[in-house]
Structure formats: C-alpha cells, structure tokens
Design an enzyme around this catalytic site. Sequence first.
Site, short mmCIF file in Angstrom:
data_model
loop_
_atom_site.label_atom_id
_atom_site.label_comp_id
_atom_site.label_asym_id
_atom_site.label_seq_id
_atom_site.Cartn_x
_atom_site.Cartn_y
_atom_site.Cartn_z
N LYS A 46 3.71 -22.90 20.00
CA LYS A 46 4.81 -22.53 19.10
C LYS A 46 4.68 -21.12 18.54
O LYS A 46 5.65 -20.60 17.98
CB LYS A 46 4.97 -23.56 17.99
CG LYS A 46 3.83 -23.73 17.04
CD LYS A 46 4.22 -24.82 16.03
CE LYS A 46 3.08 -25.15 15.10
NZ LYS A 46 3.44 -26.23 14.17
N ALA A 57 -12.88 -22.37 15.04
CA ALA A 57 -14.12 -23.16 14.95
C ALA A 57 -15.33 -22.23 14.97
O ALA A 57 -15.47 -21.40 15.86
CB ALA A 57 -14.19 -24.15 16.11
N GLU A 124 -26.72 -28.96 12.52
CA GLU A 124 -25.71 -29.04 11.48
C GLU A 124 -25.84 -30.35 10.73
O GLU A 124 -26.54 -31.27 11.17
CB GLU A 124 -24.30 -28.90 12.07
CG GLU A 124 -24.04 -27.51 12.66
CD GLU A 124 -22.65 -27.35 13.24
OE1 GLU A 124 -22.24 -26.20 13.42
OE2 GLU A 124 -21.99 -28.37 13.51
N HIS A 249 -13.47 -30.23 4.55
CA HIS A 249 -14.67 -29.44 4.77
C HIS A 249 -15.21 -29.01 3.41
O HIS A 249 -14.46 -28.53 2.56
CB HIS A 249 -14.38 -28.20 5.63
CG HIS A 249 -15.62 -27.58 6.19
ND1 HIS A 249 -16.50 -26.86 5.42
CD2 HIS A 249 -16.14 -27.59 7.44
CE1 HIS A 249 -17.50 -26.45 6.17
NE2 HIS A 249 -17.31 -26.88 7.40
N ARG A 298 -20.30 -34.50 5.89
CA ARG A 298 -19.32 -33.70 5.16
C ARG A 298 -18.65 -34.47 4.02
O ARG A 298 -18.36 -33.89 2.97
CB ARG A 298 -18.25 -33.18 6.13
CG ARG A 298 -18.77 -32.11 7.05
CD ARG A 298 -17.72 -31.69 8.05
NE ARG A 298 -18.21 -30.58 8.87
CZ ARG A 298 -17.52 -30.04 9.86
NH1 ARG A 298 -16.33 -30.51 10.16
NH2 ARG A 298 -18.02 -29.04 10.55
N HIS A 359 -9.63 -30.22 6.37
CA HIS A 359 -10.20 -29.55 7.54
C HIS A 359 -9.88 -30.24 8.86
O HIS A 359 -9.59 -29.58 9.85
CB HIS A 359 -11.71 -29.47 7.35
CG HIS A 359 -12.44 -28.78 8.47
ND1 HIS A 359 -12.19 -27.47 8.83
CD2 HIS A 359 -13.42 -29.22 9.30
CE1 HIS A 359 -12.97 -27.13 9.84
NE2 HIS A 359 -13.72 -28.16 10.15
N ARG A 394 -15.74 -37.51 10.94
CA ARG A 394 -16.19 -36.81 12.15
C ARG A 394 -17.53 -36.14 11.92
O ARG A 394 -17.72 -35.41 10.96
CB ARG A 394 -15.16 -35.76 12.57
CG ARG A 394 -15.60 -34.90 13.74
CD ARG A 394 -14.54 -33.90 14.11
NE ARG A 394 -14.35 -32.88 13.11
CZ ARG A 394 -15.01 -31.72 13.08
NH1 ARG A 394 -15.95 -31.46 13.99
NH2 ARG A 394 -14.76 -30.82 12.15
#
Length: 539
Positions: A46, A57, A124, A249, A298, A359, A394
């Site tokens: 778009k 990312a 992470e 996030h 998170r 996020h 996630r």
Amino acid sequence: MNDSHPPTDASAPTHHFDVVIVGSGLAGLSTALLLPSHLRVAVLTKRTIEDGSSGWAQGGIAAVLAEDDSFDAHVEDTFVAGAGLCDPVATRFTVEHAPEAIAWLREMGTQFTLYDGELHLTREGGHSHRRIVHAADATGAAVQHTLIERVRQAANVHVFEGHSLVDLILSHKHSLQPDASRRCLGAYALNEDTDRVEAFVAPHTVLCTGGAGKVYLYTSNPDTATGDGIAAAWRAGCRVANMEFIQFHPTCLYHPKAKSFLISEAVRGEGGLLKLPAHLGSHRFMPDHDPRAELAPRDVVARAIDFEMKKHGIDCVYLDISHQTPEFLHEHFPNILARCAELGIDITQEPIPVVPAAHYTCGGVVTDLNARTDLPGLYVVGEASYTGLHGANRLASNSLLECMVFARAAVRDMLAQPRAAIPAIRPWDDSRVIDADEQVVISHNWDELRRFMWDYVGIVRTDKRLERAAHRIALLKAEIQEFYQSFHVTRDLLELRNLVEVADLIVRCAQARKESRGLHFSRDYPDLLPVARPTVLVP
C-alpha cells in the site's frame, strides 16, 4: 455503493496472475521468491516496497545453530514465553525448519554479523541459549534490503506500490457466474495513482499484511500496521483467534521527536539494566518483579515497567547499557547509538528513556501448517496469521522465523494443488458514491479509537474498561460503515475501517478470556485457569 456487490464498470482494470501476494514484508517477499519462476506473481503493497514492519526488526532471527543448543530447548523456551498456550505441533514444526530458513537467507545474500568467520549468535529475553542470528542491530533492514533486490531482479514478480487492499474477491459474491462453492479468487485494491479500485485475480492469494499496532496510541509499528489482512479475512468468513494477546514491547524510545523507535531486546540480552529515574535513586527494579530480571519475557517486563510508572507517577523508565565499552556499543548497536545521539542521548554515558508500546499481534487469522485458512485459495503468512506458535506471548525473534517457515509451507502447498478455474470477475463499482467532503471525520475517529484502545484495552484490563471500549467500537463501526457505503474509498478510510474491525476482535477475545495469561492481564481475573485454551472467534 461499496458493499459486497461490485458490478459493472468495465473500464476498471482486472489483472490476472498465478499468485497474488498482499504485503511486501519478509513474509510476502519470501513467498514471492520461493515460488518457481514460471509463475506470474503480483505483490501488492500500500505504500512502497520498503515500508512495513519487517524492515524495522532489530534483534534478529531465532534458530538452533550452536552445538550446546537443541530444538527441544527452543521449543521449551517458546512454550514458557507462550504461557502454556503454544500449539506443540506448530512450535516444533517452526523450530525444526529454522536452520533451513537461515541457510536460504544466506543463499539470497543476506550479510549477517560474523565472529571468527561463523554466525554470531546473541541472546534475548526468554531464550536459554544464544541462538539469535542477526545483522548488528538492524536485522530486518538487512534481510529486507537483500530480498527487495532479489525481487526487483525476478522477471516473474510484479510489484504494485501504492495499492491498498479493499477486500478479498469471493467466488460466491463477486464472480459473474456465482455458485455455491466458496473460494478466494484474489483481491480488490485501491490504486492511489489512478484513484480507482482494481481487481487482482489468481487461483492463490496470500495475505502477508502484518499486524495491527496502529490500533493503539503508542506503538513501535510503522503507519502501515493497520490490520488490513486480518479484517479482510474475517469479513470473508475466516476464523480469527487469540487477538487479546497484543505484545507490548517493553522498551520503545521515549522522546517527543522519536516516533516508534524500538530499543532492541538485545540491549537487555547484552547486559542492559532497567532503572528508575535519578530522583528515585536510579533503582534497578526488575529483580523486584521476576528472578529472571531484565531477561524475563516481554509481558513480564512490560507489566513491571507499567507498574513502576503508575506507582511513581513517572513518564518513563531508563535502560542503562553505559557500563559496556563504547567500542562494544558501536559494534553491537550502531543504529540505536546513532539514533539516540541524534536526539542528544549518549548511550555510552547515560541511560536511555523508554516506555512500553504496542509491538506485535500474537493472534490473527487461523491457519494450518500449510498456511491455509478456512477459505480455499487463501493463505495467510506472518504476523496476520494465527499458527499457534506464539501462544499467549511471542518469544523474541520467533516472528521473522515464522514468516519464512510458513512462506515455504504455503508455496509447497500451492504447488501441490490442481489449478483452479477462475470465472469472470465483477469489476468494482463506485458509480453510486460521492467524494467525501469531511475528511476530518476519519482523522477524528482514528484518533478516538487509538486513545480509548490505549486507555481501556492496554497492558492491564478490566471488565468495565472492555465494556466501555466495546460500546465505543459499536458506535464507530456503524458510523464508518455508513461512511464506507456512501463515499469514494481512500486509504485512510480503508485503514480506519480495518482498525475498527480489529479493535472489535481484540475486545471480543479479551472479554471471552476469564483469566490472566501471558499478554492478557485482567484485574477481574488475576489467576490462571488450569487448562490453556485458545480464543477462537467464528464469523
């Protein structure tokens, strides 16, 4: 009128392809490049091909590559982050195909960060091992740059920029010979150059439209993240699941001139500490909330920050990585260092002001392991999908991985299908609509929606807040539908229509979950139910 019966403007173009892909992020471009060169492929985006969440990312892509790591460990970490709601088959399927996905990206020419000639693996939050393949702190940008160049070289892939998804083309509604069977035959899209809605027809359609972060006032997502594919698939009769699980996030840069700039999870993975402001003693607060401290998942970190901000009445907290050497920070986080420096923040000497921000959309359109939806001919790949991988939260760096694994699965399934016959399609009809004379209505509704979603359906929820949001959404939906049926469509109107649809799905899923699990925290239901079940909505 803009409803489900677009009839007879024969001059509106109709394009025929073998595969129509909506979205130009990692999911869309991977799908396009994995398809064989004899198939004609349309990629609709778009804005420009560079826009979208994938390029934003920072952290990387999770894959088991180290000798001391294992698929079982990656699966277990995903389960823990997902609060028991991950689908075990989908999770193992994704994890076991990760090394293949990384190998393919390297074949495409992606330049990942190396150490002594081998892939450098970082760690992470939520991961028990170093397994994050990355390109410094701009992995998405590096991958997207590589794949965009490849797509531009692919003679069979045709990119249509400035084309906004309006709705899916359905055999039982939009063909000139409608029959009882239900099948997706492509998509209607608004061409912003010509200001006309065109039909893109194909036996296979793949929605790679990303998430819906723009439904919230504060988000790390780009302006394109308006839930277009989720809303269109829902309107077409596909099930949607787990939309209550919106990942906030924990660390988005807090600065009036810093729009949607994320401070990567990897900063905490490499030793960054979360602290209160100096006037509160610069207290490191994460150990007060979870034994994993800054490396907690998170949702835990975002709620801890939200708690501390509300408790102390502060606008932000601080992420301090200044104990690392300037050389280390230049090597590992060059983009974060540079962006902060532009705003007068020297991260080698001082902490970074951060706040939580919407996020990632963990739920989406229900798909199987082949990325197929309930509607034959329609696939969904990436953040717009619900595969079962992410559960209630996630795990960091599983998102780009999911895009590539399910893009390959979708391509494999498409190639195994017999080619469907495509009947003649009705062109879009806007002969009975007029140009809107008050665009302020759209901007006002957009702002109202994002503010009450932030206030009522944010990190911490209550039944009363959800009821208030549902009431406001019902009023907005009625107003927007009347607007949509009466006026010529614009990108702003299409995005607002989709955001309100997605907001409704988020609230309905949140109201259905009578517990607190993962990203969904309710003060009215603070406990965990003994059995974890997904929230599935049926049109």
